[in-house]
Design a protein around this motif. Structure first.
Motif, PDB file in Angstrom:
ATOM      1  N   GLU A   5       0.744  -1.159   0.242  1.00 15.59           N
ATOM      2  CA  GLU A   5       0.052  -0.127   0.223  1.00 15.59           C
ATOM      3  C   GLU A   5       0.948   0.758   0.112  1.00 15.59           C
ATOM      4  O   GLU A   5       1.549   1.536   1.648  1.00 15.59           O
ATOM      5  N   ALA A  37       0.731   8.171   0.251  1.00 20.02           N
ATOM      6  CA  ALA A  37       0.358   9.493   0.114  1.00 20.02           C
ATOM      7  C   ALA A  37       0.010  10.565   1.304  1.00 20.02           C
ATOM      8  O   ALA A  37       1.111  12.107   0.056  1.00 20.02           O
ATOM      9  N   CYS A  38       0.054  10.774   2.178  1.00 26.68           N
ATOM     10  CA  CYS A  38       0.269  11.605   2.467  1.00 26.68           C
ATOM     11  C   CYS A  38       0.081  11.615   3.732  1.00 26.68           C
ATOM     12  O   CYS A  38      -0.483  10.066   4.887  1.00 26.68           O
ATOM     13  N   GLY A  88      -2.797   8.783   5.101  1.00 25.54           N
ATOM     14  CA  GLY A  88      -3.591   8.451   3.550  1.00 25.54           C
ATOM     15  C   GLY A  88      -2.975   7.835   2.756  1.00 25.54           C
ATOM     16  O   GLY A  88      -1.375   7.870   2.434  1.00 25.54           O
ATOM     17  N   GLU A 130      -2.579   5.406  -0.454  1.00 23.88           N
ATOM     18  CA  GLU A 130      -3.198   5.340  -2.592  1.00 23.88           C
ATOM     19  C   GLU A 130      -4.200   5.084  -2.594  1.00 23.88           C
ATOM     20  O   GLU A 130      -5.160   5.348  -3.626  1.00 23.88           O
ATOM     21  N   ALA A 131      -4.589   3.612  -1.812  1.00 29.64           N
ATOM     22  CA  ALA A 131      -5.729   3.323  -1.603  1.00 29.64           C
ATOM     23  C   ALA A 131      -6.798   4.060  -1.710  1.00 29.64           C
ATOM     24  O   ALA A 131      -8.361   3.518  -1.549  1.00 29.64           O
ATOM     25  N   GLY A 132      -6.852   5.175  -0.188  1.00 29.19           N
ATOM     26  CA  GLY A 132      -7.304   5.846   0.744  1.00 29.19           C
ATOM     27  C   GLY A 132      -8.560   5.512   1.875  1.00 29.19           C
ATOM     28  O   GLY A 132      -8.621   6.168   2.051  1.00 29.19           O
ATOM     29  N   LYS A 133      -7.382   4.689   2.253  1.00 30.21           N
ATOM     30  CA  LYS A 133      -7.798   4.019   3.190  1.00 30.21           C
ATOM     31  C   LYS A 133      -6.879   5.154   4.641  1.00 30.21           C
ATOM     32  O   LYS A 133      -5.233   5.785   4.583  1.00 30.21           O
ATOM     33  N   ILE A 134      -7.326   5.587   5.436  1.00 29.23           N
ATOM     34  CA  ILE A 134      -6.566   6.476   6.575  1.00 29.23           C
ATOM     35  C   ILE A 134      -6.044   5.602   7.776  1.00 29.23           C
ATOM     36  O   ILE A 134      -7.048   5.177   8.222  1.00 29.23           O
TER      37      ILE A 134
END
Length: 413
Positions: free
Chosen positions: A307, A310-311, A325, A327-331
């Motif tokens: 995974e 991203a940030c 966060g 890249e797949a949208g998970k936090i």
């Protein structure tokens, strides 16, 4: 001769005779008659009535003496009690009360002024900054490198703006030319079309972050996985330090860098990359080795794919807590102390062939217990063979331990 003897007066009522003396000057009695009346009195009649009053009587059930009365339902008869709802309220109420108490003691909104009136603030553009001076002999290369702004940052004193330009429209943008530009926005002779500092780099920058207290120190992340440090106070060589490529550093673009602090290392620089690693660096060793490392959680259905990060953002209340966060949208909520199985003091106090410094001991705090003693002995052996007097970060990485042993998951829960 006159006799002046006084004779006493003797007054008394008369004998009933009436003597009338006529007036010598009024001859007739004059009289007249007149009428007078006030203004007419206005009379009005109005009726008044009080509002209607309704009386009701309420009475509770009689409490039996010597025992408890039957409990009355607090809701309507149509309500059906839910066991799941009751259990949820019993579990969530303490957490809710704890969070409310934390909000009362929090200082996050101390300097925030609430404006209950609608305001229409107008934003004016003071400057449009873009460096237009070519940096290479090829005009197309210079134009492509300055067309796309890949990162921007403002220093701690608020006087310098830094911007990175990278050729994102090119096919080989990771290896393309990149330009780092800075402007002193409050300088009188500032030229928006010409940066005060224009530094050409061999790799494209993707992120920038100024030091939170030192306005001249700037950190950056590159597409090739490098983490860079710039000292803008220098006139000749502004590139102060750069990480080296290894299996323990980033292999993919560094998408964000941010500053934080830990009790042991003090001020640290953190970087997150698309390779699924989050690394922690210090200025003291000039980015020679990461002092801490974490691997972001892998997909549940796959053991080979990663995974990409991203940030991330650190908490103001606790600088060791952050959210990441993917890249797949998970936090995920993460911590720099996650999966710590022992303290650095324990590693340093254990008897071994060589003493350990603080940074090397902190790197061993997350090694699982099943592999800890074997790895510790191997690191000390490598340090002895290298004729070192103390175990350092370089000694730990020179032993080539498995990344999964050093870099654990940062997820707190």
């Amino acid at each position: 001769m006159i006799d002046k003897t006084l004779i006493p007066a003797n007054f008394g009522d008369g004998g009933g005779e009436v003597v009338t003396l006529p007036s010598s000057w009024r001859r007739a009695v004059v009289s007249s008659e007149k009428d007078s009346q006030t203004e007419p009195v206005v009379l009005k009649a109005r009726g008044m009535q009080e509002p209607a009053i309704t009386e009701m009587e309420v009475q509770t059930e009689t409490i039996e003496e010597g025992g408890m009365a039957e409990q009355l339902p607090l809701v309507s008869n149509n309500f059906t009690e839910s066991v799941e709802l009751t259990n949820f309220l019993l579990q969530s109420t303490p957490l809710l009360e704890e969070q409310l108490l934390r909000n009362v003691n929090s200082s996050a909104f101390d300097k925030h002024d609430v404006s209950w009136e609608e305001q229409h603030d107008q934003v004016d553009c003071l400057h449009a900054l873009k460096h237009s001076v070519p940096l290479s002999n090829t005009a197309t290369a210079a134009a492509s490198s300055l067309d796309s702004c890949s990162a921007v940052a403002w220093n701690a004193s608020g006087t310098v703006v830094a911007a990175a330009y990278s050729p994102f429209d090119a096919h080989n943008w990771p290896d393309g030319e990149s330009v780092l530009c800075t402007w002193s926005v409050f300088r009188r002779s500032m030229d928006p079309s010409k940066a005060d500092l224009a530094l050409a780099l061999s790799s494209s920058l993707t992120s920038l972050a100024f030091h939170p207290t030192d306005p001249s120190v700037l950190a950056g992340g590159a597409c090739n996985g490098d983490v860079l440090l710039f000292d803008l106070s220098q006139k000749d060589d502004q590139l102060w330090a750069k990480s080296s490529l290894s299996s323990y550093t980033h292999q993919e673009p560094v998408l964000q860098v941010a500053w934080s602090s830990t009790p042991l290392h003090g001020r640290v620089l953190c970087s997150i990359s698309a390779d699924g690693k989050m690394l922690v660096w210090t200025v003291a060793n000039k980015l020679l080795h990461p002092v801490l490392g974490f691997k972001l959680p892998k997909p549940v259905a796959s053991k080979t794919f990663i995974e990409g990060g991203a940030c991330f953002a650190f908490s103001r209340e606790d600088p060791t807590t952050f959210v990441a966060g993917l890249e797949a949208g998970k936090i995920f909520k993460c911590s720099l102390f996650a999966n710590e199985e022992r303290r650095a003091e324990v590693v340093r106090m254990q008897r071994g062939d060589l003493p350990w410094d603080d940074a090397a001991a902190a790197l061993m705090t997350r090694v699982p217990a099943a592999h800890y003693h074997r790895l510790k002995a191997r690191v000390e052996k490598e340090a002895v063979l290298a004729r070192e007097n103390i175990v350092t970060l370089g000694s730990v990485y020179a032993a080539s331990p498995d990344q999964d042993l050093l870099f654990r998951s940062p997820v707190a829960f």
